[in-house]
Design a protein around this motif. Structure first.
Motif, PDB file in Angstrom:
ATOM      1  N   TRP A  87      14.301  37.500  23.254  1.00 34.23           N
ATOM      2  CA  TRP A  87      13.412  38.318  22.442  1.00 34.23           C
ATOM      3  C   TRP A  87      13.446  37.866  20.992  1.00 34.23           C
ATOM      4  O   TRP A  87      14.408  37.292  20.517  1.00 34.23           O
ATOM      5  CB  TRP A  87      13.732  39.798  22.559  1.00 34.23           C
ATOM      6  CG  TRP A  87      15.157  40.174  22.299  1.00 34.23           C
ATOM      7  CD1 TRP A  87      15.740  40.433  21.095  1.00 34.23           C
ATOM      8  CD2 TRP A  87      16.180  40.346  23.277  1.00 34.23           C
ATOM      9  NE1 TRP A  87      17.051  40.755  21.257  1.00 34.23           N
ATOM     10  CE2 TRP A  87      17.350  40.711  22.598  1.00 34.23           C
ATOM     11  CE3 TRP A  87      16.215  40.235  24.669  1.00 34.23           C
ATOM     12  CZ2 TRP A  87      18.546  40.962  23.253  1.00 34.23           C
ATOM     13  CZ3 TRP A  87      17.405  40.481  25.311  1.00 34.23           C
ATOM     14  CH2 TRP A  87      18.542  40.837  24.608  1.00 34.23           C
ATOM     15  N   GLU A  88      12.338  38.146  20.327  1.00 34.31           N
ATOM     16  CA  GLU A  88      12.177  37.826  18.915  1.00 34.31           C
ATOM     17  C   GLU A  88      12.081  39.132  18.134  1.00 34.31           C
ATOM     18  O   GLU A  88      11.145  39.900  18.316  1.00 34.31           O
ATOM     19  CB  GLU A  88      10.913  36.994  18.695  1.00 34.31           C
ATOM     20  CG  GLU A  88      10.701  36.616  17.249  1.00 34.31           C
ATOM     21  CD  GLU A  88       9.469  35.754  17.036  1.00 34.31           C
ATOM     22  OE1 GLU A  88       9.383  35.167  15.950  1.00 34.31           O
ATOM     23  OE2 GLU A  88       8.598  35.679  17.935  1.00 34.31           O
ATOM     24  N   PRO A  89      13.046  39.403  17.251  1.00 33.43           N
ATOM     25  CA  PRO A  89      13.004  40.620  16.451  1.00 33.43           C
ATOM     26  C   PRO A  89      11.938  40.574  15.362  1.00 33.43           C
ATOM     27  O   PRO A  89      11.640  39.512  14.803  1.00 33.43           O
ATOM     28  CB  PRO A  89      14.399  40.688  15.822  1.00 33.43           C
ATOM     29  CG  PRO A  89      15.259  39.857  16.729  1.00 33.43           C
ATOM     30  CD  PRO A  89      14.345  38.741  17.174  1.00 33.43           C
ATOM     31  N   GLY A  90      11.406  41.737  15.081  1.00 33.49           N
ATOM     32  CA  GLY A  90      10.426  41.886  14.009  1.00 33.49           C
ATOM     33  C   GLY A  90      10.441  43.301  13.484  1.00 33.49           C
ATOM     34  O   GLY A  90      11.184  44.153  13.970  1.00 33.49           O
ATOM     35  N   GLN A  91       9.616  43.543  12.473  1.00 34.49           N
ATOM     36  CA  GLN A  91       9.505  44.877  11.884  1.00 34.49           C
ATOM     37  C   GLN A  91       8.070  45.151  11.501  1.00 34.49           C
ATOM     38  O   GLN A  91       7.315  44.234  11.187  1.00 34.49           O
ATOM     39  CB  GLN A  91      10.374  44.993  10.628  1.00 34.49           C
ATOM     40  CG  GLN A  91      11.850  44.973  10.909  1.00 34.49           C
ATOM     41  CD  GLN A  91      12.645  45.133   9.639  1.00 34.49           C
ATOM     42  OE1 GLN A  91      12.498  44.365   8.705  1.00 34.49           O
ATOM     43  NE2 GLN A  91      13.510  46.135   9.615  1.00 34.49           N
ATOM     44  N   GLU A 100       5.647  42.218  12.091  1.00 34.34           N
ATOM     45  CA  GLU A 100       5.871  40.882  11.538  1.00 34.34           C
ATOM     46  C   GLU A 100       7.195  40.377  12.078  1.00 34.34           C
ATOM     47  O   GLU A 100       8.234  41.006  11.892  1.00 34.34           O
ATOM     48  CB  GLU A 100       5.902  40.939  10.008  1.00 34.34           C
ATOM     49  CG  GLU A 100       4.581  41.373   9.413  1.00 34.34           C
ATOM     50  CD  GLU A 100       4.633  41.528   7.897  1.00 34.34           C
ATOM     51  OE1 GLU A 100       5.728  41.413   7.295  1.00 34.34           O
ATOM     52  OE2 GLU A 100       3.567  41.786   7.312  1.00 34.34           O
ATOM     53  N   PHE A 101       7.134  39.247  12.771  1.00 27.59           N
ATOM     54  CA  PHE A 101       8.330  38.672  13.381  1.00 27.59           C
ATOM     55  C   PHE A 101       8.963  37.685  12.411  1.00 27.59           C
ATOM     56  O   PHE A 101       8.278  36.935  11.729  1.00 27.59           O
ATOM     57  CB  PHE A 101       7.980  38.019  14.712  1.00 27.59           C
ATOM     58  CG  PHE A 101       7.513  39.025  15.721  1.00 27.59           C
ATOM     59  CD1 PHE A 101       8.429  39.802  16.421  1.00 27.59           C
ATOM     60  CD2 PHE A 101       6.164  39.241  15.936  1.00 27.59           C
ATOM     61  CE1 PHE A 101       8.007  40.764  17.318  1.00 27.59           C
ATOM     62  CE2 PHE A 101       5.730  40.196  16.835  1.00 27.59           C
ATOM     63  CZ  PHE A 101       6.655  40.956  17.531  1.00 27.59           C
ATOM     64  N   GLY A 102      10.307  37.708  12.365  1.00 24.25           N
ATOM     65  CA  GLY A 102      11.036  36.918  11.382  1.00 24.25           C
ATOM     66  C   GLY A 102      11.208  35.459  11.735  1.00 24.25           C
ATOM     67  O   GLY A 102      11.507  34.644  10.867  1.00 24.25           O
ATOM     68  N   VAL A 129      12.214  30.558  11.267  1.00 26.09           N
ATOM     69  CA  VAL A 129      12.237  31.378  10.052  1.00 26.09           C
ATOM     70  C   VAL A 129      11.613  30.593   8.907  1.00 26.09           C
ATOM     71  O   VAL A 129      11.994  29.453   8.640  1.00 26.09           O
ATOM     72  CB  VAL A 129      13.681  31.797   9.689  1.00 26.09           C
ATOM     73  CG1 VAL A 129      13.710  32.531   8.354  1.00 26.09           C
ATOM     74  CG2 VAL A 129      14.276  32.653  10.798  1.00 26.09           C
ATOM     75  N   GLY A 130      10.664  31.214   8.226  1.00 21.54           N
ATOM     76  CA  GLY A 130       9.969  30.570   7.110  1.00 21.54           C
ATOM     77  C   GLY A 130      10.818  30.499   5.848  1.00 21.54           C
ATOM     78  O   GLY A 130      11.822  31.202   5.705  1.00 21.54           O
ATOM     79  N   SER A 131      10.383  29.681   4.918  1.00 19.50           N
ATOM     80  CA  SER A 131      11.142  29.451   3.682  1.00 19.50           C
ATOM     81  C   SER A 131      11.246  30.706   2.815  1.00 19.50           C
ATOM     82  O   SER A 131      12.264  30.935   2.165  1.00 19.50           O
ATOM     83  CB  SER A 131      10.533  28.302   2.890  1.00 19.50           C
ATOM     84  OG  SER A 131       9.188  28.598   2.559  1.00 19.50           O
ATOM     85  N   ALA A 132      10.221  31.549   2.808  1.00 20.62           N
ATOM     86  CA  ALA A 132      10.263  32.760   1.981  1.00 20.62           C
ATOM     87  C   ALA A 132      11.395  33.685   2.424  1.00 20.62           C
ATOM     88  O   ALA A 132      12.138  34.210   1.585  1.00 20.62           O
ATOM     89  CB  ALA A 132       8.926  33.491   2.035  1.00 20.62           C
ATOM     90  N   LEU A 133      11.547  33.867   3.720  1.00 23.66           N
ATOM     91  CA  LEU A 133      12.611  34.727   4.230  1.00 23.66           C
ATOM     92  C   LEU A 133      13.981  34.083   4.019  1.00 23.66           C
ATOM     93  O   LEU A 133      14.960  34.765   3.708  1.00 23.66           O
ATOM     94  CB  LEU A 133      12.384  35.032   5.709  1.00 23.66           C
ATOM     95  CG  LEU A 133      13.251  36.116   6.330  1.00 23.66           C
ATOM     96  CD1 LEU A 133      13.157  37.426   5.555  1.00 23.66           C
ATOM     97  CD2 LEU A 133      12.861  36.343   7.773  1.00 23.66           C
TER      98      LEU A 133
END
Length: 161
Positions: A87-91, A100-102, A129-133
Motif C-alpha cells: 500500500w501507498e500512504p497518503g493524506q 495526495e500520496f507521498g 517521493v518528490g523533492s519538495a517532500l
C-alpha cells in the motif's frame, strides 16, 4: 543514484494464508507496526483488492497539529493473495479534495517454505517521493530496526494464530 529502498526478511512459523490474512486486516496493523506510530483502523474492513483505500489513525511526536494525532489514507497498490500485498500512504489536504500520496510504499512479499512456514520480506520503498517532500522529511524516517520489529510482531501474531 541513492538506494531508496530498505528491506528486512524473516521466516514465520505459519502458513502464507495465515500471514496474508493478518496483513490484509488493517485492525492488526497497530500490533504489527515497528515504529509505534500506527493506531487503529478507521474503516473496519478487510483488504480485498488493489485500488482499495483504507484509513488508519496515527500518532507521532513531531506532528505539530492535533497533539501529534493524524490520519493516513492508504491505497492498496498490490494484492496477490497469499503471495504479496502493498500500500501507498497518503493524506487528504486540510482544505479537502483528493488524497495526495507521498510516494512511499510498504510491501510484504510472502513465500511458502512449506505448509507451516512462510518467508516474509518487508520492503519500504520511498523512490517515488518528490523533492519538495524530501526537503521536509528525511527518508527513511526511521531506522531499519523498525522493519525487523514489524516482522517480529507479525511472526508473533501469526504464531498465536
Amino acid at each position: 543514484m541513492p538506494n531508496d529502498v530498505i528491506t528486512a526478511t524473516t521466516t514465520v512459523d505459519a502458513s502464507a494464508d495465515t500471514v496474508f490474512a493478518i496483513l490484509a486486516d488493517p485492525a492488526q496493523h497497530a500490533a504489527i507496526d515497528g515504529t509505534g506510530w500506527v493506531r487503529e483502523s478507521l474503516d473496519g474492513r478487510t483488504l480485498t483488492e488493489a485500488g482499495q483505500i483504507f484509513r488508519i489513525a496515527m500518532y507521532h511526536d513531531n506532528v505539530e497539529f492535533d497533539d501529534g494525532h493524524y490520519e493516513m489514507a492508504n491505497k492498496v497498490v498490490h494484492f496477490d493473495r497469499p503471495h504479496g500485498i502493498a500500500w501507498e500512504p497518503g493524506q487528504r489536504p486540510a482544505n479537502g479534495g483528493d488524497i495526495e500520496f507521498g510516494g512511499w510504499i510498504w510491501r510484504y512479499d510472502l513465500t511458502a517454505e512449506d505448509p507451516a512456514r512462510t518467508r516474509v520480506t518487508l520492503t519500504y520503498d520511498w523512490s517515488g517521493v518528490g523533492s519538495a517532500l524530501r526537503e521536509h522529511i528525511e527518508f527513511p524516517p526511521f531506522a531499519i530496526e523498525h522493519l525487523h520489529n514489524s516482522l517480529d510482531h507479525l511472526a508473533e501474531l501469526a504464531r498465536r494464530g
